[in-house]
Design an enzyme around this catalytic site. Structure first.
Site, short mmCIF file in Angstrom:
data_model
loop_
_atom_site.label_atom_id
_atom_site.label_comp_id
_atom_site.label_asym_id
_atom_site.label_seq_id
_atom_site.Cartn_x
_atom_site.Cartn_y
_atom_site.Cartn_z
N TYR A 19 0.84 -1.20 0.00
CA TYR A 19 0.00 0.00 0.00
C TYR A 19 0.87 1.25 0.00
O TYR A 19 0.65 2.18 -0.79
CB TYR A 19 -0.94 0.00 1.22
N GLU A 41 -12.19 4.35 3.47
CA GLU A 41 -11.90 5.37 4.49
C GLU A 41 -13.06 5.48 5.48
O GLU A 41 -12.87 5.63 6.68
CB GLU A 41 -11.63 6.73 3.85
N TRP A 49 -5.91 1.26 9.80
CA TRP A 49 -5.94 1.09 8.34
C TRP A 49 -5.57 -0.33 7.94
O TRP A 49 -6.10 -0.87 6.97
CB TRP A 49 -5.02 2.13 7.69
#
Length: 104
Positions: A19, A41, A49
């Site tokens: 990522y 999100e 995350w």
């Protein structure tokens, strides 16, 4: 071997590294990928995350590949279907928010 400098938050977890190296901070103008980012999100709110990254493939599968046209057509049944799948964050407001974003 090339020495790569990464942000401190990108741990040794391969998902985080990928990522960081391939997505984070890179401009994105693809509508579907932007919609994906909005949904993820929103799901991440209050969570880490990495939790979302680990569930991203499930989100892609359950949210029709993040096709906003398809997601905008979701009805009560779809919310129930999504709430019943442990592969995503099962939070009613977050799921309804994803559908509202698709409609927008």
């Amino acid at each position: 071997m090339i020495d790569v400098t990464r942000c401190p938050w990108s741990t040794k977890d391969p998902l985080y590294i990928t990522y960081h190296d391939e997505e984070w901070g890179i401009p994105n103008r693809d509508g579907r990928r932007l919609f994906e980012k909005i949904i993820l999100e929103g799901a991440q709110s209050g969570l880490s995350w990495i939790t979302i990254l680990k569930k991203r493939d499930n989100y892609r599968r359950l949210f029709d590949g993040f096709d906003p046209v398809n997601v905008a057509a979701y009805v009560v049944y779809d919310v129930s279907r999504l709430m019943g799948d442990a592969g995503i964050i099962r939070h009613h407001a977050k799921i309804r928010s994803a559908i509202k974003h698709a409609k927008a």
